[in-house]
Every structure is written in C-alpha cells, then in structure tokens.
Scaffold this active site. Structure first.
Site, short mmCIF file in Angstrom:
data_model
loop_
_atom_site.label_atom_id
_atom_site.label_comp_id
_atom_site.label_asym_id
_atom_site.label_seq_id
_atom_site.Cartn_x
_atom_site.Cartn_y
_atom_site.Cartn_z
CG ASP A 178 -0.39 -0.40 2.48
OD1 ASP A 178 -1.01 -1.21 3.18
OD2 ASP A 178 0.71 0.10 2.80
CG ASP A 217 -0.01 4.97 3.75
OD1 ASP A 217 -1.00 4.49 3.16
OD2 ASP A 217 0.48 4.45 4.77
CG ASP A 265 6.40 3.97 13.81
OD1 ASP A 265 6.84 4.45 12.74
OD2 ASP A 265 5.73 2.93 13.84
#
Ligand code: ATP
Ligand code: MG
Length: 452
Positions: free
Chosen positions: A64, A66, A143
């Site tokens: 995917d 983003d 993160d």
C-alpha cells in the site's frame, strides 16, 4: 548502541536527489502517482511517505501507498471525486481506484498522539482532532526514522528529517524521540518494532529495545481489536516464524499471548515444534500466494494451554467432551481480553481443537462422519502438526493421511475388518489407531507402546 543526537534533535533536513536513491516511478502504483500528481498540479505539496518509501528504498514491492500533503481533507475531497473522508479522531481521505485505495493524510501537528496511549485527552479530542502541522512536525510524530522518509513528486527527491536514510542503509530501527515517551504514548509501537525488524530483517536499536521489559505490560491497555490486527500482520504476512522468535526473545510474547508463553515456559517441546512448524507452513503458503486463516494460526498458538487444561479436567473426572469445550472457552476467553479474535474465527478454533480427540475414534461411521466435516482439512493439518507430541499421535496422522487416499469402499472394508486379506493389504491403512476404550489394537501399529 545508544540513540544519538539525531533522535532528539530538531529535524535537520537532508534532501537526497533522484540520482542518489533507487526509487523509481515505475515501482509506484499508477493510482498513487495520479494522486501525487493531481495534488501537486493543484498547488499542494504531495509526498509518498511511510512504509512504501522505506520498502522501495530496500528494493521491495509495497502493498500500500500512503500520501502526505498540506492539503486539508476537505481540499482533498474536492480534488478527487473518487474519494471519501474517514476517521473520526484523525480525518483522512481515501482515494479509490478500483481495488486500490490510496490513503491521503494531511500533515499532522505534534499536539496529538496516535493510538490508545493518550486517553487523557478525551475531552480535548475534538479540539485536537484535526491539528494540521508542517511536514517537519509530521515527520517527528512518526514512529521509526525509516518510516519518516518523504518521496517528493515535484522533483523525485527523498526528504529525510530524522536520519532515516542512514538507518535504511544500516538496517536498524531507531525510534524518533525518547523511546520511553514514545512507547508510553502508544505501546503498540513495541510490537511494530518487532514486526518491522522481522519483516525487513533489521535489528532493533538497543535504546529502542531497552524499555520492552518495563513497558511491555502497557500492552494490556492497548485496544484488543488493534492487537488482533497487529497479530495478523506479525504472523500472517510471510515472516511469522521470525516474528514469533523475536517476540519471545524480546519478552513481548507474554503480554500478547500469555497462555502461549506460559505453556512454552513449561518446556513443552512438542508445543514448540507445533508452533514453529505451523508458522513455517504459514510462511510458505504466503510465499506461494496461498490463503491463510487466522483461525488456524490462533488454534496453533493456544493449543498447549487448551490441551493441558482439558487433560487436567479429564483427570479430575470431567467428561471428555465437556472438558475440551470448557478448556477452549476458558483459553479463548482469556486471550480475547488481549487480542480480540472475532467470533467467526474462535468458532473454527473450537472445531479444530474439538476434532482432535475424535481422530482417535476410528469406528467406521465416525471416520466417515469426521471426513465430511467442513473443518476436516484444517483439523487434519493440525493433527499432523501435533506429530511431536507422541509416536501415537504421529501414527494417527499417518493413518488418517492414508485413509483419505483410499477409495470409499476400500476404506469401509478396512474399517469393518474385512479387508485383512492379501487383496486389502496394499490398499487399507497400514495401521489402525487405537480405539476409544483402549481396546487392544487389531493390527500391530498405532498404539503408544508400539510405534511402527
Ligand atoms: P507495513 O509494511 O506493515 O505497511 P508501515 O510502516 O507502512 O508498515 P503502517 O501501519 O502502514 O505501517 O503505517 C504507515 C506509516 O504511518 C508508518 O510508516 C509510520 O510512519 C506511521 N505510523 C504507523 N503507526 C504508527 C504509530 N503507532 N506511531 C507513529 N507512527 C506510526
Ligand atoms: Mg503501510
């Protein structure tokens, strides 16, 4: 290695021009490129971000893509007719191209946190909900450094605010900011560290791993539904065995799967073999593009405790079927407080477990009934995984394997004991497992004392 000054420093931008990195547009999905170009042409900044950039730099094929932008969700919505806004706390746009969904997120400010770690802001939630920020702020609330790289569609450069590029080269995961603070904000980041290290074959920086012992218990407060999603990513993405070993090594397994950790701690070698083989098989299936089911995975992880409980209760005089059912309910109940396994999967798990003692009953009617059970295949695969439990279980697996290959008539004859002559010899199962009431087996193999 200690985290160095980069970790806490104000982001210092490093721009890596196109000719100094390997990301090529031909490896980016058409849909993602369309989104990026359209945003850019409308005067917004548009970047590919997160796992996709990281994986492209590593030569992988992201599943995917983003996108991060300075356009607000409403502006994105206006620009793409094929988009919808989702999320209550954090509004995002999903731009839909057939089966592909591109997630478009507006740069987020640092006044907000991700995950469940910030319940104290419940009242402030609406106010803080859509705090848009700069790209710098967006970068440092991510993160790991390797997850905070931005591929700029306007000049095909990669923008690195936190030193992620170096980490990609060094194959190491550093948290951005102070590890303890970042894990307290969102304990699931500990699991993400393990998962990404397993998936990418990276090591976890010592400073990022140091708080696991102390902060691991915070995982008990993580949303069980989120931990369910995270377990699927850990175990069903093709690197399950590695994830499992890393969860054990880091000590995080017990916070996610307490029953599994307990059973393994009892030194149960057969259970370890079952789990490792089960995960290795799953990884192989994923590599071959075959389907994998969460029910089988969780049945594997929790089997040790279910079996031990059932045996304990049977020894104490409980009726076997009831004991197995109760053991399953008990273990599932405890597990679901941590990891919310949906009902449709726990039902299948109960069936897989419940069928295990039934494999020992080889009366004709029961055999055929079991073989037509909708979960027969899964339960049989499970039986094969249990081979290390005892020679008898291994025999049983072999018997059922063979039985399935026989024509119905031959098997029926063998089970009625009429196929013992030379004609039946080659076709009938070589060994008959012991019958329920520990009757003396009619043929040589299949009982515990006499493995073939
Ligand atoms: P995967 O390969 O599994 O998709 P990923 O890094 O892309 O890995 P996602 O869950 O898709 O993981 O998240 C996309 C990006 O969002 C991450 O790369 C990271 O920048 C950011 N992100 C995700 N989860 C967190 C979190 N808990 N805390 C901070 N940032 C996060
Ligand atoms: Mg991703």
């Amino acid at each position: 290695m200690n985290h160095d000054a980069r970790t806490n420093a104000t982001p210092a931008l490093r721009i890596i021009p196109r000719e100094q990195h390997v990301i090529s547009r031909k490896n980016i999905s058409k849909a993602a490129l369309r989104v990026l170009y359209r945003l850019n042409e409308a005067g917004y900044q548009a970047y590919l971000v997160g796992g996709a950039v990281r994986d492209l730099l590593l030569g992988g094929h992201p599943k995917d893509f983003d996108v991060a932008t300075n356009a607000t969700p409403d502006e994105v919505k206006k620009l793409f007719r094929n988009s919808r806004l989702i999320g209550r706390r954090f509004r995002l746009a999903h731009v839909v191209y057939g089966p592909e969904i591109i997630e478009v997120a507006t740069f987020r400010g640092t006044g907000e946190e991700e995950g469940e770690g910030d319940r104290h802001i419940v009242d402030g939630r609406i106010v803080r909900d859509n705090v848009w920020g700069s790209i710098e702020e967006d970068a440092i609330r991510r993160d790991f450094r390797v997850n905070a790289l931005y591929y700029d569609i306007s000049d095909f450069s990669v923008r690195d605010y936190v030193g992620g590029m170096q980490d990609v080269q060094d194959r190491v995961l550093h948290l951005i900011g102070d590890p303890e603070t970042r894990y307290r904000e969102d304990p699931v980041r500990m699991l993400r560290a393990v998962r990404l290290a397993a998936k990418l074959n990276f090591r976890i920086d010592a400073a990022a791993a140091a708080p696991f012992d102390e902060l691991g218990p915070l995982l008990a407060d993580a949303a069980p539904a989120r931990l369910f999603d995270e377990s699927l990513k850990l175990f069903l993405s093709g690197h399950g065995l590695k994830s499992f070993h890393m969860l054990e090594q880091t000590g995080l397994l017990k916070f996610m799967f307490p029953a599994t950790a307990r059973a393994l701690k009892r030194g149960d070698k057969a259970l370890r073999a079952l789990i490792e083989q089960g995960l290795a098989n799953t990884d192989a299936r994923v590599a071959e593009g075959k389907s994998v089911t969460p029910a089988f995975l969780f049945a594997v992880l929790l089997w040790g405790e279910v079996r031990d409980l059932a045996h304990t209760w049977i020894t104490k005089g409980m009726e076997p079927v009831a004991a197995w059912e109760r053991a399953a309910t008990h273990v599932i109940g405890e597990q679901c407080q941590r990891v919310a396994i949906p009902r449709r999967f726990t039902l299948t798990m109960e069936e897989i477990w419940g069928m295990q003692p039934r494999f020992e009953q080889v009366q004709r009617k029961r055999v055929f009934r079991l073989m037509t059970h909708p979960r027969f295949r899964a339960a049989f695969d499970f039986l094969l995984l249990r081979a290390a439990e005892s020679p008898a279980v291994r025999e049983l697996g072999a018997w059922w394997q063979h039985a399935q290959q026989l024509p119905h008539e031959t098997l029926a004859a063998a089970l009625s004991g009429t196929a013992s002559g030379p004609a039946g010899e080659s076709a009938a199962p070589a060994a008959k497992p012991r019958k329920r009431r520990r009757r003396k087996p009619s043929s040589k193999a299949g009982n515990k004392s006499d493995p073939a």
